[in-house]
Motif scaffolding. Structure first.
Motif, PDB file in Angstrom:
ATOM      1  N   MET A  33      -2.130   8.414  12.759  1.00 31.08           N
ATOM      2  CA  MET A  33      -1.534   9.566  12.089  1.00 31.08           C
ATOM      3  C   MET A  33      -1.435   9.306  10.583  1.00 31.08           C
ATOM      4  N   SER A  34      -1.052   8.119  10.196  1.00 34.77           N
ATOM      5  CA  SER A  34      -0.955   7.767   8.781  1.00 34.77           C
ATOM      6  C   SER A  34      -2.336   7.750   8.125  1.00 34.77           C
ATOM      7  N   ALA A  35      -3.330   7.262   8.843  1.00 36.28           N
ATOM      8  CA  ALA A  35      -4.695   7.231   8.311  1.00 36.28           C
ATOM      9  C   ALA A  35      -5.220   8.650   8.104  1.00 36.28           C
ATOM     10  N   THR A  36      -4.915   9.540   9.032  1.00 32.85           N
ATOM     11  CA  THR A  36      -5.343  10.934   8.900  1.00 32.85           C
ATOM     12  C   THR A  36      -4.649  11.590   7.719  1.00 32.85           C
ATOM     13  N   GLU A  37      -3.347  11.357   7.558  1.00 29.83           N
ATOM     14  CA  GLU A  37      -2.617  11.937   6.425  1.00 29.83           C
ATOM     15  C   GLU A  37      -3.128  11.364   5.109  1.00 29.83           C
ATOM     16  N   CYS A  38      -3.450  10.094   5.085  1.00 28.99           N
ATOM     17  CA  CYS A  38      -4.019   9.472   3.883  1.00 28.99           C
ATOM     18  C   CYS A  38      -5.330  10.166   3.502  1.00 28.99           C
ATOM     19  N   ALA A  39      -6.193  10.377   4.487  1.00 29.25           N
ATOM     20  CA  ALA A  39      -7.469  11.054   4.226  1.00 29.25           C
ATOM     21  C   ALA A  39      -7.239  12.486   3.754  1.00 29.25           C
ATOM     22  N   ALA A  40      -6.259  13.170   4.349  1.00 28.12           N
ATOM     23  CA  ALA A  40      -5.951  14.547   3.939  1.00 28.12           C
ATOM     24  C   ALA A  40      -5.436  14.576   2.504  1.00 28.12           C
ATOM     25  N   GLU A  41      -4.614  13.616   2.128  1.00 18.51           N
ATOM     26  CA  GLU A  41      -4.123  13.533   0.745  1.00 18.51           C
ATOM     27  C   GLU A  41      -5.277  13.306  -0.223  1.00 18.51           C
ATOM     28  N   GLY A  42      -6.216  12.461   0.157  1.00 15.93           N
ATOM     29  CA  GLY A  42      -7.393  12.236  -0.679  1.00 15.93           C
ATOM     30  C   GLY A  42      -8.180  13.520  -0.880  1.00 15.93           C
ATOM     31  N   TYR A  43      -8.366  14.270   0.206  1.00 15.28           N
ATOM     32  CA  TYR A  43      -9.082  15.532   0.095  1.00 15.28           C
ATOM     33  C   TYR A  43      -8.328  16.525  -0.792  1.00 15.28           C
ATOM     34  N   ARG A  44      -7.019  16.611  -0.627  1.00 17.60           N
ATOM     35  CA  ARG A  44      -6.239  17.554  -1.458  1.00 17.60           C
ATOM     36  C   ARG A  44      -6.382  17.213  -2.939  1.00 17.60           C
ATOM     37  N   ALA A  45      -6.396  15.937  -3.275  1.00 15.56           N
ATOM     38  CA  ALA A  45      -6.573  15.526  -4.672  1.00 15.56           C
ATOM     39  C   ALA A  45      -7.973  15.893  -5.165  1.00 15.56           C
ATOM     40  N   ALA A  46      -8.979  15.652  -4.344  1.00 16.47           N
ATOM     41  CA  ALA A  46     -10.352  15.994  -4.721  1.00 16.47           C
ATOM     42  C   ALA A  46     -10.513  17.500  -4.885  1.00 16.47           C
ATOM     43  N   ASP A  47      -9.876  18.269  -4.008  1.00 23.59           N
ATOM     44  CA  ASP A  47      -9.957  19.723  -4.074  1.00 23.59           C
ATOM     45  C   ASP A  47      -9.263  20.258  -5.333  1.00 23.59           C
ATOM     46  N   ALA A  48      -8.133  19.679  -5.678  1.00 26.15           N
ATOM     47  CA  ALA A  48      -7.441  20.091  -6.910  1.00 26.15           C
ATOM     48  C   ALA A  48      -8.328  19.814  -8.123  1.00 26.15           C
ATOM     49  N   GLU A  49      -8.997  18.672  -8.114  1.00 27.31           N
ATOM     50  CA  GLU A  49      -9.907  18.334  -9.216  1.00 27.31           C
ATOM     51  C   GLU A  49     -11.098  19.285  -9.228  1.00 27.31           C
ATOM     52  N   LEU A  50     -11.604  19.635  -8.058  1.00 24.50           N
ATOM     53  CA  LEU A  50     -12.702  20.602  -7.965  1.00 24.50           C
ATOM     54  C   LEU A  50     -12.306  21.918  -8.615  1.00 24.50           C
ATOM     55  N   ASN A  51     -11.120  22.400  -8.333  1.00 22.93           N
ATOM     56  CA  ASN A  51     -10.661  23.666  -8.906  1.00 22.93           C
ATOM     57  C   ASN A  51     -10.505  23.575 -10.421  1.00 22.93           C
ATOM     58  N   ARG A  52     -10.035  22.434 -10.904  1.00 24.41           N
ATOM     59  CA  ARG A  52      -9.898  22.242 -12.354  1.00 24.41           C
ATOM     60  C   ARG A  52     -11.276  22.254 -13.031  1.00 24.41           C
ATOM     61  N   ILE A  53     -12.191  21.487 -12.479  1.00 21.37           N
ATOM     62  CA  ILE A  53     -13.538  21.412 -13.049  1.00 21.37           C
ATOM     63  C   ILE A  53     -14.228  22.770 -12.946  1.00 21.37           C
ATOM     64  N   TRP A  54     -14.053  23.432 -11.807  1.00 18.27           N
ATOM     65  CA  TRP A  54     -14.713  24.724 -11.587  1.00 18.27           C
ATOM     66  C   TRP A  54     -14.364  25.725 -12.681  1.00 18.27           C
ATOM     67  N   ARG A  55     -13.082  25.815 -13.027  1.00 14.90           N
ATOM     68  CA  ARG A  55     -12.677  26.783 -14.057  1.00 14.90           C
ATOM     69  C   ARG A  55     -13.421  26.522 -15.372  1.00 14.90           C
ATOM     70  N   LEU A  56     -13.578  25.276 -15.731  1.00 15.62           N
ATOM     71  CA  LEU A  56     -14.263  24.940 -16.988  1.00 15.62           C
ATOM     72  C   LEU A  56     -15.757  25.239 -16.920  1.00 15.62           C
ATOM     73  N   VAL A  57     -16.383  24.798 -15.844  1.00 17.56           N
ATOM     74  CA  VAL A  57     -17.832  24.962 -15.710  1.00 17.56           C
ATOM     75  C   VAL A  57     -18.199  26.427 -15.528  1.00 17.56           C
ATOM     76  N   LYS A  58     -17.406  27.140 -14.744  1.00 12.74           N
ATOM     77  CA  LYS A  58     -17.701  28.568 -14.514  1.00 12.74           C
ATOM     78  C   LYS A  58     -17.579  29.354 -15.805  1.00 12.74           C
ATOM     79  N   SER A  59     -16.584  29.048 -16.603  1.00 15.84           N
ATOM     80  CA  SER A  59     -16.418  29.732 -17.886  1.00 15.84           C
ATOM     81  C   SER A  59     -17.647  29.519 -18.775  1.00 15.84           C
ATOM     82  N   GLY A  60     -18.108  28.294 -18.842  1.00 10.98           N
ATOM     83  CA  GLY A  60     -19.310  28.003 -19.638  1.00 10.98           C
ATOM     84  C   GLY A  60     -20.540  28.698 -19.103  1.00 10.98           C
ATOM     85  N   ALA A  61     -20.669  28.733 -17.769  1.00 11.03           N
ATOM     86  CA  ALA A  61     -21.815  29.405 -17.153  1.00 11.03           C
ATOM     87  C   ALA A  61     -21.755  30.908 -17.415  1.00 11.03           C
TER      88      ALA A  61
END
Length: 122
Positions: A33-61
């Motif tokens: 259960m802890s390993a699954t939550e750890c992986a989910a936390e990693g994904y949430r961090a990556a997804d937040a970064e994706l959204n941050r990067i997306w706003r910048l790249v989409k604006s430029g595009a």
């Protein structure tokens, strides 16, 4: 089935190369259960970064008149990512590792996409 478990576990433990963002190493978690939550936390961090990067790249595009093409590509990538991670998880349906496999896949592929999008913004 045992062979597949070792292959997936090996994939989960291989860090992404060439990227400052590293996937979480959840192998030290005390239980599944802890390993699954750890992986989910990693994904949430990556997804937040994706959204941050997306706003910048989409604006430029958008400024270059390429925003709709980038949006179509991103939608196709999201569909691919989700389907691929469903497939990886489904290899272990009914097993306690299925959730960790799913979130680790989402984390890994999202971090890879982040690197691609960062390259577009350069």
């Amino acid at each position: 089935m045992t062979h597949r478990i070792w292959i997936v576990l090996a994939c989960l433990l291989v860090p992404l190369g060439g990227n400052a963002q590293q996937a979480r190493n959840c192998s030290a978690a005390g239980d599944q259960m802890s390993a699954t939550e750890c992986a989910a936390e990693g994904y949430r961090a990556a997804d937040a970064e994706l959204n941050r990067i997306w706003r910048l790249v989409k604006s430029g595009a958008d400024q270059r008149g390429k925003g709709q093409a980038l949006l179509a590509a991103q939608r196709a990538w999201l569909a691919y990512r989700d389907a691929h991670c469903d497939f990886e998880r489904d290899q272990f349906l009914g097993g306690s590792i299925a959730g960790q496999v799913f979130y680790s896949c989402l984390d890994r592929l999202t971090r890879q996409r982040n690197a691609v999008l960062q390259g577009l913004g350069s």
